[in-house]
Write a protein that holds these residues in place. Structure first.
Motif, PDB file in Angstrom:
ATOM      1  N   GLY A  36       0.826  -1.190   0.000  1.00 14.32           N
ATOM      2  CA  GLY A  36       0.000   0.000   0.000  1.00 14.32           C
ATOM      3  C   GLY A  36       0.864   1.244   0.000  1.00 14.32           C
ATOM      4  O   GLY A  36       1.816   1.336   0.773  1.00 14.32           O
ATOM      5  N   ILE A  37       0.560   2.196  -0.888  1.00 16.32           N
ATOM      6  CA  ILE A  37       1.267   3.479  -0.917  1.00 16.32           C
ATOM      7  C   ILE A  37       0.265   4.557  -0.536  1.00 16.32           C
ATOM      8  O   ILE A  37      -0.750   4.736  -1.208  1.00 16.32           O
ATOM      9  CB  ILE A  37       1.880   3.767  -2.294  1.00 16.32           C
ATOM     10  CG1 ILE A  37       2.812   2.632  -2.725  1.00 16.32           C
ATOM     11  CG2 ILE A  37       2.649   5.088  -2.269  1.00 16.32           C
ATOM     12  CD1 ILE A  37       3.484   2.864  -4.073  1.00 16.32           C
ATOM     13  N   LEU A 212      -6.190  -4.788   3.285  1.00  8.96           N
ATOM     14  CA  LEU A 212      -5.730  -5.437   2.068  1.00  8.96           C
ATOM     15  C   LEU A 212      -4.216  -5.658   1.992  1.00  8.96           C
ATOM     16  O   LEU A 212      -3.761  -6.636   1.388  1.00  8.96           O
ATOM     17  CB  LEU A 212      -6.173  -4.608   0.856  1.00  8.96           C
ATOM     18  CG  LEU A 212      -5.955  -5.193  -0.537  1.00  8.96           C
ATOM     19  CD1 LEU A 212      -6.790  -6.444  -0.726  1.00  8.96           C
ATOM     20  CD2 LEU A 212      -6.321  -4.158  -1.600  1.00  8.96           C
ATOM     21  N   CYS A 213      -3.432  -4.778   2.609  1.00 10.48           N
ATOM     22  CA  CYS A 213      -1.993  -4.731   2.322  1.00 10.48           C
ATOM     23  C   CYS A 213      -1.134  -5.462   3.344  1.00 10.48           C
ATOM     24  O   CYS A 213      -1.443  -5.493   4.537  1.00 10.48           O
ATOM     25  CB  CYS A 213      -1.539  -3.276   2.212  1.00 10.48           C
ATOM     26  SG  CYS A 213      -2.392  -2.364   0.909  1.00 10.48           S
ATOM     27  N   ASP A 214      -0.015  -6.010   2.838  1.00 11.87           N
ATOM     28  CA  ASP A 214       0.974  -6.647   3.703  1.00 11.87           C
ATOM     29  C   ASP A 214       1.967  -5.621   4.248  1.00 11.87           C
ATOM     30  O   ASP A 214       2.356  -5.678   5.415  1.00 11.87           O
ATOM     31  CB  ASP A 214       1.746  -7.715   2.916  1.00 11.87           C
ATOM     32  CG  ASP A 214       0.841  -8.776   2.340  1.00 11.87           C
ATOM     33  OD1 ASP A 214       0.168  -9.461   3.124  1.00 11.87           O
ATOM     34  OD2 ASP A 214       0.797  -8.904   1.098  1.00 11.87           O
ATOM     35  N   ARG A 215       2.371  -4.712   3.383  1.00  8.14           N
ATOM     36  CA  ARG A 215       3.307  -3.663   3.784  1.00  8.14           C
ATOM     37  C   ARG A 215       2.782  -2.314   3.321  1.00  8.14           C
ATOM     38  O   ARG A 215       1.968  -2.229   2.407  1.00  8.14           O
ATOM     39  CB  ARG A 215       4.709  -3.921   3.214  1.00  8.14           C
ATOM     40  CG  ARG A 215       5.396  -5.135   3.817  1.00  8.14           C
ATOM     41  CD  ARG A 215       6.838  -5.272   3.371  1.00  8.14           C
ATOM     42  NE  ARG A 215       6.937  -5.460   1.941  1.00  8.14           N
ATOM     43  CZ  ARG A 215       7.465  -4.588   1.094  1.00  8.14           C
ATOM     44  NH1 ARG A 215       7.940  -3.430   1.549  1.00  8.14           N
ATOM     45  NH2 ARG A 215       7.522  -4.842  -0.193  1.00  8.14           N
ATOM     46  N   GLY A 228       6.971  -0.123   6.316  1.00  8.18           N
ATOM     47  CA  GLY A 228       7.107  -1.328   7.125  1.00  8.18           C
ATOM     48  C   GLY A 228       5.895  -2.210   6.929  1.00  8.18           C
ATOM     49  O   GLY A 228       5.075  -1.980   6.028  1.00  8.18           O
ATOM     50  N   THR A 229       5.753  -3.217   7.753  1.00 12.25           N
ATOM     51  CA  THR A 229       4.583  -4.069   7.640  1.00 12.25           C
ATOM     52  C   THR A 229       3.339  -3.277   8.030  1.00 12.25           C
ATOM     53  O   THR A 229       3.404  -2.331   8.821  1.00 12.25           O
ATOM     54  CB  THR A 229       4.702  -5.300   8.545  1.00 12.25           C
ATOM     55  OG1 THR A 229       4.662  -4.890   9.916  1.00 12.25           O
ATOM     56  CG2 THR A 229       5.995  -6.066   8.273  1.00 12.25           C
ATOM     57  N   ALA A 230       2.201  -3.674   7.478  1.00 11.30           N
ATOM     58  CA  ALA A 230       0.945  -2.990   7.812  1.00 11.30           C
ATOM     59  C   ALA A 230       0.681  -3.069   9.311  1.00 11.30           C
ATOM     60  O   ALA A 230       0.231  -2.092   9.922  1.00 11.30           O
ATOM     61  CB  ALA A 230      -0.210  -3.601   7.022  1.00 11.30           C
ATOM     62  N   LYS A 231       0.959  -4.206   9.899  1.00  9.99           N
ATOM     63  CA  LYS A 231       0.741  -4.378  11.342  1.00  9.99           C
ATOM     64  C   LYS A 231       1.566  -3.375  12.139  1.00  9.99           C
ATOM     65  O   LYS A 231       1.054  -2.700  13.036  1.00  9.99           O
ATOM     66  CB  LYS A 231       1.119  -5.802  11.754  1.00  9.99           C
ATOM     67  CG  LYS A 231       0.993  -6.088  13.247  1.00  9.99           C
ATOM     68  CD  LYS A 231       1.365  -7.533  13.546  1.00  9.99           C
ATOM     69  CE  LYS A 231       1.403  -7.798  15.048  1.00  9.99           C
ATOM     70  NZ  LYS A 231       0.103  -7.608  15.690  1.00  9.99           N
ATOM     71  N   GLN A 294      16.948   2.514   9.256  1.00 10.59           N
ATOM     72  CA  GLN A 294      16.257   1.256   9.488  1.00 10.59           C
ATOM     73  C   GLN A 294      16.171   0.998  10.985  1.00 10.59           C
ATOM     74  O   GLN A 294      17.185   0.839  11.657  1.00 10.59           O
ATOM     75  CB  GLN A 294      16.969   0.104   8.786  1.00 10.59           C
ATOM     76  CG  GLN A 294      16.883   0.179   7.267  1.00 10.59           C
ATOM     77  CD  GLN A 294      17.393  -1.079   6.597  1.00 10.59           C
ATOM     78  OE1 GLN A 294      18.176  -1.831   7.157  1.00 10.59           O
ATOM     79  NE2 GLN A 294      16.921  -1.314   5.377  1.00 10.59           N
ATOM     80  N   ILE A 295      14.949   1.000  11.498  1.00 13.28           N
ATOM     81  CA  ILE A 295      14.697   0.810  12.926  1.00 13.28           C
ATOM     82  C   ILE A 295      13.543  -0.174  13.090  1.00 13.28           C
ATOM     83  O   ILE A 295      12.470   0.021  12.533  1.00 13.28           O
ATOM     84  CB  ILE A 295      14.334   2.145  13.614  1.00 13.28           C
ATOM     85  CG1 ILE A 295      15.443   3.177  13.410  1.00 13.28           C
ATOM     86  CG2 ILE A 295      14.062   1.932  15.107  1.00 13.28           C
ATOM     87  CD1 ILE A 295      15.081   4.561  13.897  1.00 13.28           C
ATOM     88  N   ASN A 296      13.771  -1.200  13.864  1.00 12.94           N
ATOM     89  CA  ASN A 296      12.718  -2.177  14.157  1.00 12.94           C
ATOM     90  C   ASN A 296      12.049  -2.705  12.896  1.00 12.94           C
ATOM     91  O   ASN A 296      10.825  -2.732  12.775  1.00 12.94           O
ATOM     92  CB  ASN A 296      11.659  -1.566  15.083  1.00 12.94           C
ATOM     93  CG  ASN A 296      12.236  -1.177  16.436  1.00 12.94           C
ATOM     94  OD1 ASN A 296      13.224  -1.760  16.887  1.00 12.94           O
ATOM     95  ND2 ASN A 296      11.642  -0.196  17.080  1.00 12.94           N
ATOM     96  N   ASN A 297      12.865  -3.127  11.924  1.00 11.52           N
ATOM     97  CA  ASN A 297      12.378  -3.741  10.684  1.00 11.52           C
ATOM     98  C   ASN A 297      11.543  -2.799   9.821  1.00 11.52           C
ATOM     99  O   ASN A 297      10.680  -3.249   9.075  1.00 11.52           O
ATOM    100  CB  ASN A 297      11.572  -5.005  10.994  1.00 11.52           C
ATOM    101  CG  ASN A 297      12.410  -6.081  11.646  1.00 11.52           C
ATOM    102  OD1 ASN A 297      13.547  -6.320  11.248  1.00 11.52           O
ATOM    103  ND2 ASN A 297      11.856  -6.727  12.664  1.00 11.52           N
ATOM    104  N   ARG A 298      11.787  -1.509   9.944  1.00  8.40           N
ATOM    105  CA  ARG A 298      11.110  -0.571   9.053  1.00  8.40           C
ATOM    106  C   ARG A 298      12.039   0.579   8.696  1.00  8.40           C
ATOM    107  O   ARG A 298      13.058   0.801   9.355  1.00  8.40           O
ATOM    108  CB  ARG A 298       9.829  -0.052   9.684  1.00  8.40           C
ATOM    109  CG  ARG A 298      10.040   1.045  10.741  1.00  8.40           C
ATOM    110  CD  ARG A 298       8.726   1.532  11.291  1.00  8.40           C
ATOM    111  NE  ARG A 298       8.172   0.607  12.260  1.00  8.40           N
ATOM    112  CZ  ARG A 298       7.031   0.805  12.925  1.00  8.40           C
ATOM    113  NH1 ARG A 298       6.323   1.885  12.682  1.00  8.40           N
ATOM    114  NH2 ARG A 298       6.613  -0.035  13.815  1.00  8.40           N
TER     115      ARG A 298
END
Length: 307
Positions: A36-37, A212-215, A228-231, A294-298
């Protein structure tokens, strides 16, 4: 990985002034993944989409799609990729010829991209229309004789007819009412499961992105400010701009894609592009543009997270 975008940049000129619509953007998409953008009007979302399918030529950067750099590809090389990357636009009505029946418009790609004959095209068009929930009789209708939701379904049928590996959806639900939006999103989820397509979903509707989106890639004035991830993005936003979007302080009116863009506001005087609106503004923000960290996988672009 099917798409690897590196340092993509696009500038425009307006009233003898140059502004950067997309500023050194990088991202990747894996097979079957949805990116998602998001961002307000003028953030560069649709400009990215148009560069990916070369409706616009990038000033610099790479668009590595299935091993080919589309940014430098010639006409014949681009033609060879049309089957694998398709785009659905915000207003599908503008992309159909009102003087031609739906089956002709939907099946055009099969003739020019895949070289199929009329019998083969008619068969595949009927299959695609059925897949998006349109009855066979719709094939003989004209675009002005169907509803907005049906028109969008026809646009999706046209895009998936050639079985693309990447489908770019640019604000495809913004002109539809809520009930039809839900139907279109459910359709995209269903098609993703059936065909294992990857998606780029461009929108200002954050609820749809979360569903809908993963990232997620968050943009502001041509810059990536956070991804990063949507979560992670929705449960723990880190950039001040992302927090504003998710807290609804930035209202729907502020990020409505239908309003006109003020190109003068896209001009930048230096420092952080978000400094004028940022509730966490510091002295360093006035003069130094933050780099991506890059911090905490984002990824995040903000001086708040300097070491």
């Amino acid at each position: 990985m099917i798409l690897d975008v590196k340092n993509l940049t696009k500038t425009f000129e307006k009233n003898n002034k140059t502004f950067t619509a997309v500023d050194n953007i990088s991202f990747q998409i894996n097979k079957g993944e949805c990116l998602g953008i998001v961002g307000e009007s003028g953030s560069g979302k649709s400009t990215i989409a148009k560069m990916l399918v070369r409706l616009l030529n990038p000033d610099s950067g790479e668009i590595n799609f299935l091993g080919k750099d589309l940014a430098t590809a010639n006409k014949s090389e681009l033609q060879a990729t049309r089957k694998d990357i398709q785009m659905i636009f915000q207003n599908p009505l503008d992309s159909f010829n009102p003087r031609k029946k739906l089956k002709t418009s939907v099946g055009a790609g099969l003739k020019y991209i895949m070289g199929l004959n009329k019998k083969e095209i008619d068969k595949k068009v009927n299959e695609a229309l059925n897949l998006v929930g349109l009855k066979p009789e719709y094939a003989d209708r004209y675009i002005n004789k169907i509803s907005g939701g049906e028109c969008q379904r026809a646009a999706i049928a046209r895009a998936i007819l050639v079985e693309p590996k990447l489908l770019i959806c640019d604000e495809i639900t913004s002109a539809l009412d809520v009930s039809v939006q839900a139907q279109i999103i459910d359709l995209l989820v269903d098609l993703r499961n059936k065909m294992n397509m990857s998606y780029i979903f461009i929108t200002h509707d954050l609820t749809l992105v979360r569903y809908l989106c993963d990232r997620v890639l968050v943009m502001y004035k041509g810059n990536e400010v956070e991804s990063g991830t949507a979560k992670d993005i929705f449960e723990n936003p880190m950039h001040p701009y992302t927090k504003l979007l998710l807290s609804c302080i930035m209202t729907v009116d502020n990020i409505d894609e239908n309003k006109s863009i003020s190109y003068e506001k896209l001009q930048h005087s230096g420092g952080c592009k978000f400094k004028e609106m940022c509730p966490n503004r510091m002295e360093i923000c006035n003069s130094i543009k933050p780099e991506i960290k890059q911090i905490n996988n984002r990824n995040i672009r903000c001086h708040l997270y300097n070491d």
